[in-house]
Design an enzyme around this catalytic site. Structure first.
Site, short mmCIF file in Angstrom:
data_model
loop_
_atom_site.label_atom_id
_atom_site.label_comp_id
_atom_site.label_asym_id
_atom_site.label_seq_id
_atom_site.Cartn_x
_atom_site.Cartn_y
_atom_site.Cartn_z
N ASP A 24 -22.34 -65.63 60.58
CA ASP A 24 -21.33 -65.74 61.62
C ASP A 24 -20.57 -67.03 61.31
O ASP A 24 -21.11 -68.13 61.45
CB ASP A 24 -21.99 -65.82 63.00
CG ASP A 24 -21.00 -66.07 64.14
OD1 ASP A 24 -19.80 -66.29 63.86
OD2 ASP A 24 -21.43 -66.06 65.31
N TYR A 60 -3.01 -64.95 67.17
CA TYR A 60 -3.06 -64.83 65.71
C TYR A 60 -2.08 -65.80 65.07
O TYR A 60 -2.41 -66.50 64.11
CB TYR A 60 -2.76 -63.39 65.31
CG TYR A 60 -3.05 -63.07 63.86
CD1 TYR A 60 -4.35 -62.90 63.42
CD2 TYR A 60 -2.02 -62.91 62.94
CE1 TYR A 60 -4.63 -62.58 62.10
CE2 TYR A 60 -2.28 -62.60 61.61
CZ TYR A 60 -3.58 -62.43 61.20
OH TYR A 60 -3.85 -62.12 59.88
#
Length: 255
Positions: A63, A154
């Protein structure tokens, strides 16, 4: 063959898409590759492809937003292959949403994966690469250069990657660490992530045609288009390149 012979490369988000293409090409050109991803089965499948082709690779479940995993992953790479020379910070997500309707949770999740993880990877790779002519390659986007009204988080994350990369490059260069840091800015590349995004907003075929039309070259890119750019930055061919933006976008940002 052999453009990165003898180098050890860690690629995050390497189970599919651009990350997989980078891992496969780096291995083909002689690197020993650490395939990092949350998706174990898909990541191990990439390793199997590399080994079947005569290369060397290992899979590590990671992760990228977990700071504690970074030194552990780098240590595992060094233990298995003896060093770390290349880091491709590729793992990323895209959650649609404009500046008014993007939730704070989506904002934080996007920045955690796309920006915080790039910072963490760079932070822990620098000492591992110091003196080894290392190369850190951060995958940004055209969305880190120009904006989209429906990709607020984003845009913010990829724009952050762009300037963070330059800051890290200046630090490494001025400190004599022998580590280069560059960013790659793909246009729309036909990956599972882009396909899912297109599906989320309408008809797939119509969406693909619309994306093709956005690029002056006439079509969206393929994963290998980006992988070859990454290979160049990973190799010693780019020894005088740091703090740069490699734009691979079919002319999208030239308009």
């Amino acid at each position: 063959m052999g453009r990165v012979q003898g180098k050890v490369a860690l690629v995050t988000g390497a189970a599919k898409g651009i990350g997989e293409a980078c891992a496969l090409l780096l291995a083909k050109e002689g690197a020993k590759v650490v395939v990092s991803d949350l998706e174990r089965a898909a990541g191990e499948a990439v390793v199997a492809k590399i080994v079947a082709a005569g290369g060397e690779a290992m899979f590590i479940e990671q992760d990228v937003t977990d700071e504690a995993r970074w030194p552990a992953v780098i240590a595992a790479a060094e233990q298995r292959f003896g060093a770390l020379h290349v880091l491709v910070n590729n793992a990323g997500i895209a959650i649609p949403g404009n500046a008014a309707d993007c939730t704070l949770a989506d904002w934080r999740k996007t920045l955690a994966v796309n920006l915080d993880a790039v910072f963490l990877g760079t932070k822990y790779a620098i000492p591992a690469m110091t003196g080894k002519h290392g190369s850190i390659i951060n995958i940004s986007s055209i969305e880190g250069i120009v904006a989209d009204p429906n990709l607020a988080s984003y845009n913010a994350s990829k724009g952050g990657v762009r300037l963070f990369t330059k800051s890290a490059a200046l630090h490494c260069g001025k400190s004599g660490l022998k580590v280069r840091v560059n960013s790659v800015h793909p246009g729309y590349i036909w990956t599972p992530m882009v396909e899912d995004y297109v599906k989320s907003i309408g008809d797939l075929a119509e969406g693909r045609a619309a994306l093709d039309a956005l690029h002056p070259i006439g079509h969206v890119g393929e994963v290998m288009d980006v992988a070859y750019g990454v290979l160049y930055l990973a190799s010693d061919e780019s020894k005088f390149v740091t703090g740069a933006e490699l734009v691979i976008d079919g002319g999208y940002t030239a308009q």
